[in-house]
Design an enzyme around this catalytic site. Structure first.
Site, PDB file in Angstrom:
ATOM      1  N   ASP A  36     -10.882   2.793   4.198  1.00 24.29           N
ATOM      2  CA  ASP A  36     -11.184   1.364   4.120  1.00 24.29           C
ATOM      3  C   ASP A  36     -12.692   1.108   4.234  1.00 24.29           C
ATOM      4  O   ASP A  36     -13.147  -0.002   4.000  1.00 24.29           O
ATOM      5  CB  ASP A  36     -10.465   0.635   5.276  1.00 24.29           C
ATOM      6  CG  ASP A  36      -9.594  -0.493   4.777  1.00 24.29           C
ATOM      7  OD1 ASP A  36      -9.619  -0.769   3.561  1.00 24.29           O
ATOM      8  OD2 ASP A  36      -8.896  -1.117   5.603  1.00 24.29           O
ATOM      9  N   GLN A  56      -4.509  -1.914   9.464  1.00 24.57           N
ATOM     10  CA  GLN A  56      -4.419  -3.231   8.843  1.00 24.57           C
ATOM     11  C   GLN A  56      -5.045  -4.287   9.762  1.00 24.57           C
ATOM     12  O   GLN A  56      -4.653  -4.422  10.915  1.00 24.57           O
ATOM     13  CB  GLN A  56      -2.945  -3.565   8.537  1.00 24.57           C
ATOM     14  CG  GLN A  56      -2.762  -4.830   7.724  1.00 24.57           C
ATOM     15  CD  GLN A  56      -3.377  -4.746   6.327  1.00 24.57           C
ATOM     16  OE1 GLN A  56      -3.226  -3.751   5.624  1.00 24.57           O
ATOM     17  NE2 GLN A  56      -4.093  -5.782   5.927  1.00 24.57           N
ATOM     18  N   LYS A 101       0.842  -1.204   0.000  1.00 25.03           N
ATOM     19  CA  LYS A 101       0.000   0.000   0.000  1.00 25.03           C
ATOM     20  C   LYS A 101       0.877   1.254   0.000  1.00 25.03           C
ATOM     21  O   LYS A 101       0.618   2.208  -0.736  1.00 25.03           O
ATOM     22  CB  LYS A 101      -0.958  -0.021   1.199  1.00 25.03           C
ATOM     23  CG  LYS A 101      -2.058  -1.058   1.000  1.00 25.03           C
ATOM     24  CD  LYS A 101      -2.817  -1.434   2.258  1.00 25.03           C
ATOM     25  CE  LYS A 101      -3.771  -2.607   1.955  1.00 25.03           C
ATOM     26  NZ  LYS A 101      -4.427  -3.163   3.139  1.00 25.03           N
TER      27      LYS A 101
END
Ligand code: NAP
Length: 291
Positions: A121, A98, A54
């Site tokens: 996200d 994450q 990322k």
């Protein structure tokens, strides 16, 4: 019948180029460089690899990246403080924690803390709640399901009115994929480990999204002729012909299904590349919202 291959790698590349062009345009105009902060807790090798990719994608697209790597035994209070700092940091547009987090941490509380304007996200309860409600628009949607829908739209699969079957109901893939399909007027059936007659349900699907994490479980005779199949599964199987000793396969038996389906994504090279491409798109959007 031989299915048309949905080339996720090429479609993801196009998304990345579009994002990079938009980033260049805004920075040339004196606007801020879109910046993503990733929060990695502990050293799970898969999470380290995802966070690294990322950060690399941000660099390649001209975006900024901030990497926060904290020990796996960080306390809930300290992680919450870090999220609050990132919320307050005006140079950070998107925050990605994450997942999964170590078991001692309360994931729900952490995700809830992320400012919804930075929730690239799309996992904050407010964004998911808006996705689930008619007439309410989430600011961001989870990147993998967003990528699945984007692939269908790009190859011209008609979602409105279609019978869609989603295999899997996880918070990360299955459930938001189902909500996105409903928002686009598909008729959706969500299957899980207690579903009866999975093959029979799948045979009704004009669109089949498989996200169960079971190696090649969906067989050719589960597929309705002409259906569009999006295979989200990533499963590693031993393969002595490969240098690594293994290869990746999906949740769908590709060789069987491609003879029946109308469209199909390969694994690898289907949904996989879309996740980061959509994250980059969302990070750009975050910067635009915060302008
Ligand atoms: P997950 O959290 O383990 O959820 C799996 C889902 O599948 C659950 O809803 C489970 O049902 C259901 N399931 C499991 N076994 C089943 C069976 N035999 N029959 C019917 N349903 C079954 O997995 P996930 O995080 O959603 O990930 C799914 C797959 O997608 C994995 O292979 C993962 O690696 C892959 N993935 C890929 C990407 C990408 O970027 N391409 C991103 C995320 C995930 P219950 O709810 O009843 O337990």
């Amino acid at each position: 019948m031989t299915a048309q291959l949905i080339d996720g790698k090429a479609i993801a590349q196009k998304v990345r180029e579009e994002v990079a062009a938009e980033v260049a345009k805004r920075t040339a105009a004196g606007k801020s460089q879109p910046t993503l902060a990733t929060v990695l807790v502990g050293d799970r090798p898969d999470s380290v690899a995802y966070v690294t990719s990322k950060g690399k994608a941000c660099q390649e697209l001209g975006m900024g990246s901030v990497s926060k790597h904290v020990p796996g035994d960080i306390s809930q209070a300290d992680l919450e403080t870090l999220i609050k700092e990132l919320n307050a940091d005006k140079t950070v547009n998107g925050i990605l924690v994450q997942l999964p987090l170590p078991a001692h941490l309360n994931e729900e509380r952490i995700l809830q803390l992320i400012n919804i304007e930075k929730d690239v996200d799309g996992f904050s309860p407010i964004n998911i709640g808006r996705l689930a409600q008619k007439g309410r628009e989430p600011l961001f949607v989870p990147c993998t399901p967003y990528g699945c829908i984007y692939l269908l739209e790009q190859v011209g699969v008609k979602i409105e009115g279609a019978n869609a079957v989603v295999l899997g109901r996880s918070n990360i893939v299955g459930m938001p994929a189902a909500l996105l399909l409903i928002s686009r007027n598909a008729t959706v059936t969500v299957c899980h480990s207690r579903t009866r007659d999975l093959p029979g349900v799948c045979r009704q699907a004009d669109i089949l999204i498989a996200a169960i994490g079971k190696t090649e479980m969906v067989r050719g005779d589960w597929v309705k002729p002409g259906a569009a199949i999006i295979d989200v599964g990533i499963n590693s199987v031993p393969d002595a012909t490969k240098k690594s000793g293994h290869r990746l396969v999906g949740d769908v038996n590709f060789n069987e299904a491609k003879e029946v389906a109308g469209w199909i994504t390969p694994v690898p090279g289907g949904v996989g590349p879309m996740t980061i491409a959509m994250l980059m798109r969302s990070t750009l959007r975050a910067a635009q919202i915060q302008d």
